[in-house]
Design a protein around this motif. Structure first.
Motif, PDB file in Angstrom:
ATOM      1  N   ARG A   1      51.928  86.531  40.335  1.00 51.95           N
ATOM      2  CA  ARG A   1      51.834  86.627  38.717  1.00 51.95           C
ATOM      3  C   ARG A   1      50.867  85.752  38.101  1.00 51.95           C
ATOM      4  O   ARG A   1      50.347  84.995  38.652  1.00 51.95           O
ATOM      5  CB  ARG A   1      53.282  86.371  38.342  1.00 51.95           C
ATOM      6  CG  ARG A   1      54.429  86.853  39.078  1.00 51.95           C
ATOM      7  CD  ARG A   1      55.216  88.038  38.409  1.00 51.95           C
ATOM      8  NE  ARG A   1      56.157  88.934  39.224  1.00 51.95           N
ATOM      9  CZ  ARG A   1      57.268  88.607  39.608  1.00 51.95           C
ATOM     10  NH1 ARG A   1      57.866  87.310  38.964  1.00 51.95           N
ATOM     11  NH2 ARG A   1      58.073  89.077  40.298  1.00 51.95           N
ATOM     12  N   LYS A   2      50.420  86.339  36.755  1.00 54.42           N
ATOM     13  CA  LYS A   2      49.308  85.761  36.082  1.00 54.42           C
ATOM     14  C   LYS A   2      49.688  84.165  36.041  1.00 54.42           C
ATOM     15  O   LYS A   2      48.764  83.318  36.011  1.00 54.42           O
ATOM     16  CB  LYS A   2      49.452  86.307  34.818  1.00 54.42           C
ATOM     17  CG  LYS A   2      48.115  85.678  33.964  1.00 54.42           C
ATOM     18  CD  LYS A   2      48.330  86.184  32.461  1.00 54.42           C
ATOM     19  CE  LYS A   2      47.969  87.699  32.393  1.00 54.42           C
ATOM     20  NZ  LYS A   2      47.814  88.173  30.797  1.00 54.42           N
ATOM     21  N   ALA A   3      50.795  83.432  35.735  1.00 53.49           N
ATOM     22  CA  ALA A   3      51.016  82.360  35.506  1.00 53.49           C
ATOM     23  C   ALA A   3      50.844  81.384  36.971  1.00 53.49           C
ATOM     24  O   ALA A   3      50.311  80.289  36.952  1.00 53.49           O
ATOM     25  CB  ALA A   3      52.452  81.976  35.320  1.00 53.49           C
ATOM     26  N   ASP A   4      50.775  82.189  38.081  1.00 54.88           N
ATOM     27  CA  ASP A   4      50.491  81.554  39.248  1.00 54.88           C
ATOM     28  C   ASP A   4      48.984  81.061  39.567  1.00 54.88           C
ATOM     29  O   ASP A   4      48.836  79.988  40.468  1.00 54.88           O
ATOM     30  CB  ASP A   4      50.800  82.315  40.533  1.00 54.88           C
ATOM     31  CG  ASP A   4      52.400  82.627  40.638  1.00 54.88           C
ATOM     32  OD1 ASP A   4      53.020  81.639  40.140  1.00 54.88           O
ATOM     33  OD2 ASP A   4      52.826  83.784  40.672  1.00 54.88           O
ATOM     34  N   ALA A   5      48.025  81.707  38.834  1.00 57.60           N
ATOM     35  CA  ALA A   5      46.721  81.164  38.848  1.00 57.60           C
ATOM     36  C   ALA A   5      46.654  79.838  38.307  1.00 57.60           C
ATOM     37  O   ALA A   5      45.731  79.179  38.594  1.00 57.60           O
ATOM     38  CB  ALA A   5      45.986  82.098  37.650  1.00 57.60           C
ATOM     39  N   ALA A   6      47.437  79.367  37.375  1.00 60.92           N
ATOM     40  CA  ALA A   6      47.518  77.770  37.273  1.00 60.92           C
ATOM     41  C   ALA A   6      48.486  76.973  38.118  1.00 60.92           C
ATOM     42  O   ALA A   6      48.021  75.839  38.538  1.00 60.92           O
ATOM     43  CB  ALA A   6      48.011  77.583  35.489  1.00 60.92           C
ATOM     44  N   LEU A   7      49.604  77.513  38.510  1.00 59.67           N
ATOM     45  CA  LEU A   7      50.583  76.829  39.287  1.00 59.67           C
ATOM     46  C   LEU A   7      49.961  76.622  40.617  1.00 59.67           C
ATOM     47  O   LEU A   7      50.383  75.411  41.120  1.00 59.67           O
ATOM     48  CB  LEU A   7      51.943  77.503  39.236  1.00 59.67           C
ATOM     49  CG  LEU A   7      52.573  77.778  38.008  1.00 59.67           C
ATOM     50  CD1 LEU A   7      53.788  78.598  38.047  1.00 59.67           C
ATOM     51  CD2 LEU A   7      52.907  76.139  37.595  1.00 59.67           C
ATOM     52  N   VAL A   8      49.371  77.608  41.428  1.00 56.19           N
ATOM     53  CA  VAL A   8      49.016  77.443  42.846  1.00 56.19           C
ATOM     54  C   VAL A   8      48.139  76.230  42.875  1.00 56.19           C
ATOM     55  O   VAL A   8      48.327  75.142  43.537  1.00 56.19           O
ATOM     56  CB  VAL A   8      48.428  78.601  43.330  1.00 56.19           C
ATOM     57  CG1 VAL A   8      47.905  78.297  44.748  1.00 56.19           C
ATOM     58  CG2 VAL A   8      49.462  79.621  43.537  1.00 56.19           C
ATOM     59  N   PRO A   9      46.932  76.151  42.070  1.00 53.38           N
ATOM     60  CA  PRO A   9      45.837  75.019  42.021  1.00 53.38           C
ATOM     61  C   PRO A   9      46.637  73.605  41.725  1.00 53.38           C
ATOM     62  O   PRO A   9      46.697  72.590  42.499  1.00 53.38           O
ATOM     63  CB  PRO A   9      44.846  75.097  41.196  1.00 53.38           C
ATOM     64  CG  PRO A   9      45.008  76.629  40.847  1.00 53.38           C
ATOM     65  CD  PRO A   9      46.272  76.814  41.179  1.00 53.38           C
ATOM     66  N   PHE A  10      47.553  73.676  40.835  1.00 53.48           N
ATOM     67  CA  PHE A  10      48.364  72.257  40.529  1.00 53.48           C
ATOM     68  C   PHE A  10      49.202  71.918  41.575  1.00 53.48           C
ATOM     69  O   PHE A  10      49.315  70.825  41.919  1.00 53.48           O
ATOM     70  CB  PHE A  10      49.257  72.769  39.173  1.00 53.48           C
ATOM     71  CG  PHE A  10      50.325  71.842  38.644  1.00 53.48           C
ATOM     72  CD1 PHE A  10      49.478  70.467  38.074  1.00 53.48           C
ATOM     73  CD2 PHE A  10      51.591  72.006  39.176  1.00 53.48           C
ATOM     74  CE1 PHE A  10      50.566  69.462  37.674  1.00 53.48           C
ATOM     75  CE2 PHE A  10      52.392  70.824  38.870  1.00 53.48           C
ATOM     76  CZ  PHE A  10      52.170  69.683  37.921  1.00 53.48           C
ATOM     77  N   SER A  11      49.832  72.904  42.347  1.00 56.65           N
ATOM     78  CA  SER A  11      50.647  72.430  43.325  1.00 56.65           C
ATOM     79  C   SER A  11      49.976  71.899  44.452  1.00 56.65           C
ATOM     80  O   SER A  11      50.473  71.157  45.357  1.00 56.65           O
ATOM     81  CB  SER A  11      51.718  73.737  44.023  1.00 56.65           C
ATOM     82  OG  SER A  11      50.695  74.758  44.216  1.00 56.65           O
TER      83      SER A  11
END
Length: 181
Positions: free
Chosen positions: A24-34
Motif C-alpha cells: 500500500r502507499k504507506a509501505d513506501a515509507a515503512l519498507v525503507p524504515f524497516s
C-alpha cells in the motif's frame, strides 16, 4: 452475519476483497524504515556479541525480530487477514470482519463517517475510504492510535474497504445509508 446485526438493521451489501494487494502507499515509507531498523539491529548484534556485553545481544535480537516483522512478516499477516475479511454495509453501519483469525470485528455508524471516496479499476472493482485515503505521513500520526502504526499490518486507522467488486455500487449504498441516517 445475522448475529452482528442490530434489531431492525438491514444488510444492503456484503462482499470480500477480489484481490489481495499487499503493498500500500504507506509501505513506501515503512519498507525503507524497516530495512534500516533491521540493519541497525544486525550491527548491534555483531558488536554486542564481539564485545561480550551481558544483555545487549538480547536487545539486539529483539530489535532484529521487530525489524523482520516490519519488513516481511506484516505482509504475511496482511495477506492472511485479507483472505479472511468480509465487508458488510447495512442501512446504519459498516461492519468489517477479519484479522488474522477472522474474529476481529470493526464497526462504524454511517452517520459518523465522512463521505465515501473511491479508487476504481477498469473492471469496476476498487477501494473505498471515508473522507480521504491515508497518505504516507498518516502512519506516524499517533492521534489515531496509541503510538505509531508501523507495528500494524494495516498502517492506517482510516476505515477502508479494500479491493471490493463494483465499488461504485458499494459507494452508492453507503451514500444512501448516510442520507437516511
Amino acid at each position: 452475519m445475522e448475529s452482528y446485526l442490530l434489531p431492525g438493521e438491514r444488510v444492503l451489501w456484503e462482499g470480500r476483497p477480489v484481490r489481495h494487494r499487499l503493498f500500500r502507499k504507506a509501505d513506501a515509507a515503512l519498507v525503507p524504515f524497516s530495512l534500516v531498523w533491521f540493519g541497525f539491529s544486525m550491527i548491534w548484534l555483531i558488536t554486542a556479541r564481539s564485545g561480550g556485553s551481558g544483555g545487549f545481544p538480547l536487545f539486539g535480537l529483539l530489535f532484529a525480530v521487530l525489524g523482520i516483522y516490519m519488513a516481511v512478516a506484516r505482509f504475511v499477516v496482511r495477506a492472511v487477514a485479507s483472505r479472511r475479511t468480509v465487508y458488510t454495509v447495512t442501512d446504519s453501519r459498516v461492519v468489517v470482519r477479519g484479522g488474522v483469525t477472522g474474529g476481529k470485528l470493526t464497526t462504524a455508524y454511517l452517520r459518523s463517517l465522512p463521505p465515501p471516496v473511491i479508487t476504481e479499476r477498469p473492471d469496476g472493482s476498487g477501494s473505498l475510504a471515508f473522507g480521504a485515503f491515508p497518505g504516507v505521513g498518516d502512519i506516524f500520526d499517533s492521534g489515531r492510535r496509541s503510538g505509531w502504526s508501523v507495528w500494524s499490518a494495516e498502517p492506517s486507522g482510516t476505515l477502508i474497504l479494500w479491493e471490493v467488486p463494483d465499488v461504485r455500487r458499494v459507494r452508492d449504498f453507503i451514500a444512501y445509508g448516510q442520507r437516511a441516517a
